[in-house]
Design a protein around this motif. Sequence first.
Motif, PDB file in Angstrom:
ATOM      1  N   SER A  37      10.816 -51.497  -9.397  1.00  0.00           N
ATOM      2  CA  SER A  37       9.452 -51.976  -9.649  1.00  0.00           C
ATOM      3  C   SER A  37       8.454 -50.821  -9.651  1.00  0.00           C
ATOM      4  CB  SER A  37       9.052 -53.028  -8.624  1.00  0.00           C
ATOM      5  OG  SER A  37       8.882 -52.454  -7.343  1.00  0.00           O
ATOM      6  N   GLN A  38       8.673 -49.824  -8.819  1.00  0.00           N
ATOM      7  CA  GLN A  38       7.789 -48.661  -8.799  1.00  0.00           C
ATOM      8  C   GLN A  38       7.894 -47.878 -10.105  1.00  0.00           C
ATOM      9  OE1 GLN A  38       5.462 -47.764  -6.476  1.00  0.00           O
ATOM     10  NE2 GLN A  38       5.951 -49.733  -5.566  1.00  0.00           N
ATOM     11  N   GLN A  39       9.077 -47.818 -10.679  1.00  0.00           N
ATOM     12  CA  GLN A  39       9.251 -47.129 -11.957  1.00  0.00           C
ATOM     13  C   GLN A  39       8.474 -47.836 -13.066  1.00  0.00           C
ATOM     14  OE1 GLN A  39      10.699 -44.166 -12.626  1.00  0.00           O
ATOM     15  NE2 GLN A  39      10.912 -43.983 -10.414  1.00  0.00           N
ATOM     16  N   PHE A  40       8.501 -49.176 -13.064  1.00  0.00           N
ATOM     17  CA  PHE A  40       7.735 -49.925 -14.052  1.00  0.00           C
ATOM     18  C   PHE A  40       6.234 -49.702 -13.867  1.00  0.00           C
ATOM     19  CE2 PHE A  40      11.577 -52.694 -14.523  1.00  0.00           C
ATOM     20  CZ  PHE A  40      11.761 -52.463 -15.870  1.00  0.00           C
ATOM     21  N   LYS A  41       5.786 -49.701 -12.619  1.00  0.00           N
ATOM     22  CA  LYS A  41       4.366 -49.455 -12.350  1.00  0.00           C
ATOM     23  C   LYS A  41       3.971 -48.047 -12.780  1.00  0.00           C
ATOM     24  CE  LYS A  41       3.890 -52.673  -8.476  1.00  0.00           C
ATOM     25  NZ  LYS A  41       3.662 -52.795  -7.029  1.00  0.00           N
ATOM     26  N   PHE A  42       4.852 -47.097 -12.525  1.00  0.00           N
ATOM     27  CA  PHE A  42       4.593 -45.710 -12.903  1.00  0.00           C
ATOM     28  C   PHE A  42       4.474 -45.579 -14.415  1.00  0.00           C
ATOM     29  CE2 PHE A  42       6.163 -41.402 -13.936  1.00  0.00           C
ATOM     30  CZ  PHE A  42       5.169 -40.671 -13.317  1.00  0.00           C
ATOM     31  N   ALA A  43       5.358 -46.239 -15.157  1.00  0.00           N
ATOM     32  CA  ALA A  43       5.295 -46.188 -16.623  1.00  0.00           C
ATOM     33  C   ALA A  43       4.000 -46.811 -17.133  1.00  0.00           C
ATOM     34  CB  ALA A  43       6.510 -46.909 -17.218  1.00  0.00           C
ATOM     35  N   LYS A  44       3.581 -47.922 -16.526  1.00  0.00           N
ATOM     36  CA  LYS A  44       2.342 -48.574 -16.937  1.00  0.00           C
ATOM     37  C   LYS A  44       1.138 -47.669 -16.658  1.00  0.00           C
ATOM     38  CE  LYS A  44      -0.381 -52.734 -16.257  1.00  0.00           C
ATOM     39  NZ  LYS A  44      -0.550 -53.969 -15.511  1.00  0.00           N
ATOM     40  N   LEU A  45       1.115 -47.042 -15.502  1.00  0.00           N
ATOM     41  CA  LEU A  45       0.016 -46.136 -15.165  1.00  0.00           C
ATOM     42  C   LEU A  45       0.001 -44.922 -16.091  1.00  0.00           C
ATOM     43  CD1 LEU A  45       0.061 -46.231 -11.269  1.00  0.00           C
ATOM     44  CD2 LEU A  45      -1.657 -47.197 -12.783  1.00  0.00           C
ATOM     45  N   LYS A  46       1.181 -44.470 -16.487  1.00  0.00           N
ATOM     46  CA  LYS A  46       1.265 -43.339 -17.401  1.00  0.00           C
ATOM     47  C   LYS A  46       0.661 -43.708 -18.759  1.00  0.00           C
ATOM     48  CE  LYS A  46       4.633 -39.774 -18.440  1.00  0.00           C
ATOM     49  NZ  LYS A  46       6.036 -39.379 -18.351  1.00  0.00           N
ATOM     50  N   GLU A  47       0.928 -44.928 -19.236  1.00  0.00           N
ATOM     51  CA  GLU A  47       0.338 -45.396 -20.494  1.00  0.00           C
ATOM     52  C   GLU A  47      -1.183 -45.507 -20.372  1.00  0.00           C
ATOM     53  OE1 GLU A  47       2.129 -49.074 -21.628  1.00  0.00           O
ATOM     54  OE2 GLU A  47       4.118 -48.190 -21.865  1.00  0.00           O
ATOM     55  N   GLU A  48      -1.649 -46.057 -19.260  1.00  0.00           N
ATOM     56  CA  GLU A  48      -3.094 -46.179 -19.052  1.00  0.00           C
ATOM     57  C   GLU A  48      -3.749 -44.801 -18.995  1.00  0.00           C
ATOM     58  OE1 GLU A  48      -3.707 -48.539 -15.548  1.00  0.00           O
ATOM     59  OE2 GLU A  48      -2.912 -50.349 -16.472  1.00  0.00           O
ATOM     60  N   ASN A  49      -3.067 -43.857 -18.378  1.00  0.00           N
ATOM     61  CA  ASN A  49      -3.585 -42.496 -18.282  1.00  0.00           C
ATOM     62  C   ASN A  49      -3.697 -41.869 -19.668  1.00  0.00           C
ATOM     63  OD1 ASN A  49      -4.491 -40.148 -17.044  1.00  0.00           O
ATOM     64  ND2 ASN A  49      -2.434 -39.336 -16.788  1.00  0.00           N
ATOM     65  N   ALA A  50      -2.703 -42.098 -20.515  1.00  0.00           N
ATOM     66  CA  ALA A  50      -2.750 -41.575 -21.888  1.00  0.00           C
ATOM     67  C   ALA A  50      -3.910 -42.195 -22.661  1.00  0.00           C
ATOM     68  CB  ALA A  50      -1.421 -41.844 -22.591  1.00  0.00           C
ATOM     69  N   ALA A  51      -4.139 -43.487 -22.466  1.00  0.00           N
ATOM     70  CA  ALA A  51      -5.252 -44.157 -23.153  1.00  0.00           C
ATOM     71  C   ALA A  51      -6.595 -43.593 -22.686  1.00  0.00           C
ATOM     72  CB  ALA A  51      -5.195 -45.664 -22.918  1.00  0.00           C
TER      73      ALA A  51
END
Length: 101
Positions: free
Chosen positions: A36-50
């Motif tokens: 679950s932390q990996q999924f959250k990390f990927a989502k935060l990475k996408e938000e950071n790119a945006a």
Amino acid sequence: MGSSLKTSGKKINFKIFFKRILVCLLFVYLLCLLISQQFKFAKLKEENAAVDAKIEAAQKEQKNLNSELESIDQEDYLRRVIREKLGFTKPNEKVFVDASK
């Protein structure tokens, strides 16, 4: 009977059995937490790119506005703005309008 039970000639030690179950459950819990932390990390990475893209666009806009601000003092810029945005013309000047628009 006590803490062990005899079935078909083997003793089952409930303390060891429950400790093993507890360790297995803990392992499964930690594994689920990691996933679950990996999924959250990927989502935060996408938000950071945006957000980075928005920052870059804002910086470009700021650069354009700063260059426009610097050119405001120039007389040619003022004439262009007056002609394009306000629609003023020089005396005896003919204005052609594109009818296809």
